[in-house]
Design an enzyme around this catalytic site. Structure first.
Site, mmCIF file in Angstrom:
data_model
loop_
_atom_site.group_PDB
_atom_site.id
_atom_site.type_symbol
_atom_site.label_atom_id
_atom_site.label_comp_id
_atom_site.label_asym_id
_atom_site.label_seq_id
_atom_site.Cartn_x
_atom_site.Cartn_y
_atom_site.Cartn_z
ATOM 1 N N ALA A 136 5.250 2.338 1.724
ATOM 2 C CA ALA A 136 6.622 2.606 2.163
ATOM 3 C C ALA A 136 7.601 2.421 1.007
ATOM 4 O O ALA A 136 8.452 3.294 0.748
ATOM 5 C CB ALA A 136 6.995 1.696 3.332
ATOM 6 N N GLY A 137 7.488 1.307 0.296
ATOM 7 C CA GLY A 137 8.392 1.039 -0.823
ATOM 8 C C GLY A 137 8.269 2.112 -1.896
ATOM 9 O O GLY A 137 9.269 2.608 -2.417
ATOM 10 N N ARG A 142 -7.612 1.217 21.876
ATOM 11 C CA ARG A 142 -7.841 -0.113 21.305
ATOM 12 C C ARG A 142 -7.448 -1.251 22.238
ATOM 13 O O ARG A 142 -8.160 -2.256 22.339
ATOM 14 C CB ARG A 142 -7.047 -0.257 19.998
ATOM 15 C CG ARG A 142 -7.638 0.587 18.897
ATOM 16 C CD ARG A 142 -6.839 0.505 17.625
ATOM 17 N NE ARG A 142 -7.415 1.436 16.651
ATOM 18 C CZ ARG A 142 -6.935 1.671 15.459
ATOM 19 N NH1 ARG A 142 -5.843 1.057 15.050
ATOM 20 N NH2 ARG A 142 -7.523 2.521 14.648
HETATM 21 C C1 FAD Z 1 -7.697 -2.929 7.498
HETATM 22 C C2 FAD Z 1 -6.558 -1.997 7.792
HETATM 23 C C3 FAD Z 1 -6.791 -0.651 7.992
HETATM 24 C C4 FAD Z 1 -5.735 0.229 8.274
HETATM 25 N N1 FAD Z 1 -6.004 1.554 8.427
HETATM 26 C C5 FAD Z 1 -4.988 2.421 8.665
HETATM 27 C C6 FAD Z 1 -5.238 3.827 8.773
HETATM 28 O O1 FAD Z 1 -6.371 4.278 8.653
HETATM 29 N N2 FAD Z 1 -4.188 4.650 9.009
HETATM 30 C C7 FAD Z 1 -2.911 4.189 9.138
HETATM 31 O O2 FAD Z 1 -2.009 4.993 9.337
HETATM 32 N N3 FAD Z 1 -2.643 2.866 9.015
HETATM 33 C C8 FAD Z 1 -3.641 1.971 8.774
HETATM 34 N N4 FAD Z 1 -3.364 0.631 8.646
HETATM 35 C C9 FAD Z 1 -1.963 0.182 8.672
HETATM 36 C C10 FAD Z 1 -1.265 0.521 7.351
HETATM 37 O O3 FAD Z 1 -2.123 0.186 6.295
HETATM 38 C C11 FAD Z 1 0.034 -0.239 7.161
HETATM 39 O O4 FAD Z 1 0.825 -0.138 8.277
HETATM 40 C C12 FAD Z 1 0.819 0.322 5.969
HETATM 41 O O5 FAD Z 1 0.005 0.402 4.843
HETATM 42 C C13 FAD Z 1 2.021 -0.541 5.696
HETATM 43 O O6 FAD Z 1 2.609 -0.162 4.481
HETATM 44 P P1 FAD Z 1 3.919 -0.898 3.976
HETATM 45 O O7 FAD Z 1 4.305 -0.246 2.704
HETATM 46 O O8 FAD Z 1 4.904 -0.955 5.071
HETATM 47 O O9 FAD Z 1 3.494 -2.412 3.722
HETATM 48 P P2 FAD Z 1 2.455 -3.113 2.707
HETATM 49 O O10 FAD Z 1 1.493 -2.177 2.132
HETATM 50 O O11 FAD Z 1 1.968 -4.304 3.412
HETATM 51 O O12 FAD Z 1 3.390 -3.574 1.489
HETATM 52 C C14 FAD Z 1 4.268 -4.661 1.579
HETATM 53 C C15 FAD Z 1 4.869 -4.931 0.223
HETATM 54 O O13 FAD Z 1 5.881 -5.934 0.351
HETATM 55 C C16 FAD Z 1 5.682 -6.961 -0.603
HETATM 56 N N5 FAD Z 1 6.237 -8.199 -0.069
HETATM 57 C C17 FAD Z 1 5.849 -8.918 1.025
HETATM 58 N N6 FAD Z 1 6.624 -10.003 1.178
HETATM 59 C C18 FAD Z 1 7.535 -9.976 0.169
HETATM 60 C C19 FAD Z 1 8.607 -10.829 -0.229
HETATM 61 N N7 FAD Z 1 8.893 -11.934 0.434
HETATM 62 N N8 FAD Z 1 9.330 -10.491 -1.320
HETATM 63 C C20 FAD Z 1 9.027 -9.372 -2.036
HETATM 64 N N9 FAD Z 1 8.034 -8.532 -1.709
HETATM 65 C C21 FAD Z 1 7.296 -8.827 -0.626
HETATM 66 C C22 FAD Z 1 4.173 -6.977 -0.809
HETATM 67 O O14 FAD Z 1 3.840 -7.604 -2.036
HETATM 68 C C23 FAD Z 1 3.881 -5.481 -0.799
HETATM 69 O O15 FAD Z 1 4.169 -4.927 -2.054
HETATM 70 C C24 FAD Z 1 -4.412 -0.266 8.390
HETATM 71 C C25 FAD Z 1 -4.175 -1.625 8.195
HETATM 72 C C26 FAD Z 1 -5.227 -2.493 7.903
HETATM 73 C C27 FAD Z 1 -4.937 -3.948 7.720
#
Ligand code: FAD
Ligand code: SF4
Ligand code: FES
Lengths: 224, 544
Positions: free
Chosen positions: B12-13, B282
């Site tokens: 997302a970021g 699920r």
């Molecule tokens: C095992 C597994 C399998 C999955 N499979 C799928 C799939 O097949 N299809 C699908 O659509 N979704 C899937 N998901 C869900 C999906 O992966 C996540 O919802 C998605 O990747 C979230 O992305 P994000 O960028 O929001 O967060 P994240 O990838 O979690 O990134 C969060 C970021 O924030 C940073 N951060 C956290 N706290 C702080 C802080 N206090 N200060 C500064 N930075 C911080 C972290 O370091 C990281 O860089 C799966 C999840 C898991 C766990």
């Protein structure tokens, strides 16, 4: 089990060894062991001296993010993928990766991997499309964790100031095989920052937790 | 030039940073560790999109319907429409940025089936979709890093947002190198910090997703939404260090769930739902597993070694490596585990929160998934959210009001000083472990008012002592300062669950087992001076 850890409180303080004792399940990983050790009530070393909690980096705990790379019994590896059942003897010696600056204990700064890729502008720019025959190779190279294990074992890599190492070669392949606008520049940068320095020791191939075919990346890049 | 501060560098970021940079804005992207360490790399299964090469009969409307239905009719229709309509372009964008999608003989992106979808529409990259997307987006962002448009700040954590009179002006970060807080001002702040795994201890996800940022923002006046909706994945294996996901693909290939009774196998899902029982959604499978009260096993041995190695190599490797189980010969012992958070920071359709110029995207934001998320929709939402936020930020007015933030910085410095000065050997981890136990126990798959109240009492107690205990200063400072707001988020989550007196999607109450039309809306929670207030968004104030 005896655990011997090379510790360092901050980037500017001196490293020192500290030893601990503990009983752990054989199926525990070194990462899990560090966690268990850290959260005994109070942490004391083998001499009965209180010890600060051990700093180490983790995220996925299943060999998919590269955070927990360290040197375990002399071998660079991901701590969440090394199991106590596979450790010979009853001592585990743990050190931080040595080719990177230590931040604290087992946490090191691997920022140089990204800085070098940034310096060489390793990005696609204008996309050319990919040769389906290259799919497996691209998929494999795309799995690079930027964990730095390949740099740790490489006899030619020192601090990343001139020779950039295997992780760089793989990313160069990812670009050169698909970019219209960046292919030439990346090939040139590869020649300067990888090809000239690589003596084909290939220790990078054996150590890679993702089994990336770096040799194939090198072969294809060298042919360009 | 507009300056955007993006907190978090997962998918997302990255998406938001790249989109902002493409529009000529200046981006600072903050995360303690590089993108390769974010939870996003764990996503295996796929990303949903109805592309030109879709199955006969599939359509964007069907994707919309499935998503709304999966969310049990409480996700915003317009938001979901935007998401599904953009999906094909997003796949194209990812391809051009270098994502290595698996393709068929004609060169079209291959698709696999995922639960709750009427057609095969999850585009995938082998068994590492999230990782391949991260690799591609990191490369794309690198291009902008080279020109200075995107600046990465590693070794830095979010501390608090700079908010005045309902408007956000930047954030206080904790710099792990100097071990000091610093204020960074920006025209807009985008939160992309992922889910809130730490509330539950061991989950399928990353240890970096702790919910601190959502908890802190709640105390700073930001409204949160639908926290009670937490997806449990039915099939995970317990290892010494975490719960590991056993892909739905095992059941897709015919895997059968059973318990043992008097030396006999009872295929409880098939007994209850017929032949396709193992592939129920699920939440239903998780509930049925919980109801058995026994160790449940997943059997795939009948497929034979050759097919297992060909079709499920990752599952084979994982079980062998982490549990010493050979799935070609033995069944896999499985338990449900917390896997995904539908709830989070409440955002409008443009991803802005109730605070002006403060946005939230990705798993930390709550908007598209309603009461339950379809597999493959969250990666899509993470990328789409980043794009929508960037579009909205481009239109927003520049924010040049000078403000004095010395008071906020001083407060942060004092808090950090008191944490560092402690000589106590008591680790924060102990309270985090107690919290996880409480949440697993009282906010499990099946909930009731008594358990939830007990959970609220317990977490209130942890909150009441969190400030009084002196913690071990040799733990990371972040661990110390984040504790209280992680507890606050946990309490808010339990309160949301208590306030929804019905069962819907992933929220199942044994004391109110039916869905009720009176609750057909999102739960919103806000916090003011120690008081939590929940209400239902019946007027859809966040949906436009
Ligand atoms: C095992 C597994 C399998 C999955 N499979 C799928 C799939 O097949 N299809 C699908 O659509 N979704 C899937 N998901 C869900 C999906 O992966 C996540 O919802 C998605 O990747 C979230 O992305 P994000 O960028 O929001 O967060 P994240 O990838 O979690 O990134 C969060 C970021 O924030 C940073 N951060 C956290 N706290 C702080 C802080 N206090 N200060 C500064 N930075 C911080 C972290 O370091 C990281 O860089 C799966 C999840 C898991 C766990
Ligand atoms: S090539 Fe392998 S060893 Fe080197 S950084 Fe990538 S994953 Fe790690
Ligand atoms: S914690 Fe991710 S590889 Fe070990």
């Amino acid at each position: 089990m005896r655990i011997k850890i090379l510790r360092q409180m901050s980037p500017v303080t001196e490293p020192y060894w500290q030893e601990f004792e503990g009983d752990f399940a054989k199926d525990q990983s070194v990462a899990g062991m560090l966690d268990e050790l850290n959260y005994k009530d109070d942490l004391f070393d083998v001499n009965g001296d209180p010890a600060p909690r051990i700093q180490w980096e983790c995220s996925c705990l299943q060999g998919m993010c590269g955070a927990c790379a360290m040197v375990i019994n002399g071998r660079p590896a991901l701590a969440c993928e090394v199991f106590l059942r596979d450790i010979k003897g009853d001592t585990v010696v743990i050190e931080p990766l040595k080719k990177f600056a230590t931040i604290s204990d087992l946490v090191v700064d691997r920022g140089i991997i990204h800085q070098n890729l940034k310096k060489a502008n390793v990005y696609i720019g204008e996309y050319e499309g990919a040769d389906p025959k290259e799919y497996d190779h691209m998929y494999a190279a795309g799995k690079c964790l930027k964990c730095g294990l390949c740099l740790e074992v490489c006899p030619n890599y020192s601090d990343g100031s001139s020779f950039y190492g295997a992780a760089f070669a793989n990313d160069c392949f990812l670009i050169a095989s698909r970019s219209k606008s960046r292919k030439k520049a990346i090939t040139k940068s590869y020649q300067k920052n990888f090809e000239q320095g690589c003596s084909k020791a290939l220790s990078c191939v054996d150590v890679c937790p993702m089994k990336i075919p770096t040799l194939a990346s090198i072969a294809k890049m060298n042919r360009r | 030039m507009k300056h955007v501060l993006v907190i978090g560098s997962g998918i997302a970021g990255l998406s938001c940073a790249i989109n902002c940079a493409q529009k000529g804005m200046q981006v600072t992207m903050v995360s303690p560790f590089p993108s390769e360490r974010a939870q996003s790399v764990l996503a295996a299964g796929g990303i949903n999109a109805v592309t030109a090469s879709c199955e006969v009969g599939d359509s964007v409307d069907s994707h919309i319907d499935d998503t709304l239905k999966g969310g049990c009719d409480i996700a915003g229709k317009e938001a979901v429409r935007g998401l599904c309509e953009s999906a094909p372009d997003i796949i194209d964008w990812l391809k051009k940025n270098g994502t290595v999608f698996t393709t068929d003989a004609d060169g079209n992106v291959s698709k696999r089936a995922f639960g709750g979808q009427s057609y095969r529409r999850s585009c995938f990259c082998g068994a590492s979709t999230g990782k391949q997307i991260v690799t591609a987006l990191v490369m794309e962002a690198r291009g902008f890093e080279g020109t200075g448009r995107i600046k990465r700040r590693l070794w830095a954590d979010f501390y608090s947002a700079l908010i005045k009179d309902g408007e956000c002006f930047g954030a206080v970060l904790y710099n792990e190198a100097t071990r000091k807080p610093e204020a960074i001002t920006a025209d807009c702040v985008v939160i992309a910090t992922g889910g809130q795994n730490a509330l539950f201890g061991k989950t399928t996800g990353s240890t970096q997703c702790d919910g601190y940022v959502a908890g802190k923002l709640l105390t700073q006046g930001v409204e949160l939404k639908n926290l009670e909706f937490i997806q449990y994945h039915p099939t995970t294996i317990e290892t010494a260090q975490k719960r590991m996901l056993i892909s739905e693909a095992v059941r897709g290939e015919g895997g059968r769930l059973y318990i043992e009774e008097n030396g006999r196998r009872v295929y409880f899902m098939e007994d209850k739902y017929g032949e396709r029982g193992n592939l129920m959604p699920r939440d239903i499978v998780s509930r049925c597993i919980e109801e058995t009260g026994k160790q449940v096993y997943l059997d795939i041995t009948f497929l034979g070694k050759e097919k297992i190695l060909q079709k499920l190599p990752e599952v084979y490797e994982l079980c062998k490596k982490y549990r010493g189980i050979d799935i070609t010969k033995e069944s896999i012992p499985v338990t449900p585990s917390v896997h995904f958070f539908m709830g989070g920071i409440a955002v409008k359709n443009n991803h802005e929160t109730n605070i002006k110029n403060l946005y939230a995207i990705g798993e930390c934001a709550s908007i598209y998934h309603g009461a339950n998320r379809l597999g493959g929709n969250s990666l899509l939402a993470a990328i789409y959210g980043g794009k929508v936020a960037a579009n909205s930020i481009e239109q927003a007015e520049s924010n040049d009001t000078p403000n004095d933030w010395s008071k906020e910085l001083k407060e942060a410095e004092e808090k950090l000083r008191s944490l560092k000065g402690s000589k106590s050997p008591y680790p924060v981890k102990y309270i985090r472990d107690m919290l996880a136990e409480t949440m697993q126990e009282d906010l499990g798959i099946v909930r009731d008012a008594d358990k939830l109240q007990k959970g609220i009492d317990d977490v209130s107690f942890y909150l009441s002592v969190a400030d009084k205990i002196r913690f071990d200063s040799s733990e990371m400072a972040y661990f110390g300062y984040s504790l209280k707001d992680i507890l606050t988020l946990a309490k808010a989550t339990l309160l949301c669950a208590l306030s929804r007196k019905e069962s819907r999607g992933a929220h199942y109450r044994s004391d109110c087992p039916a869905a009720s039309d009176a609750y057909k809306a999102a739960t919103i929670i806000r916090y003011d001076n120690g008081e939590f207030t929940t209400y239902l968004d019946t007027e859809d104030k966040y949906e436009n």
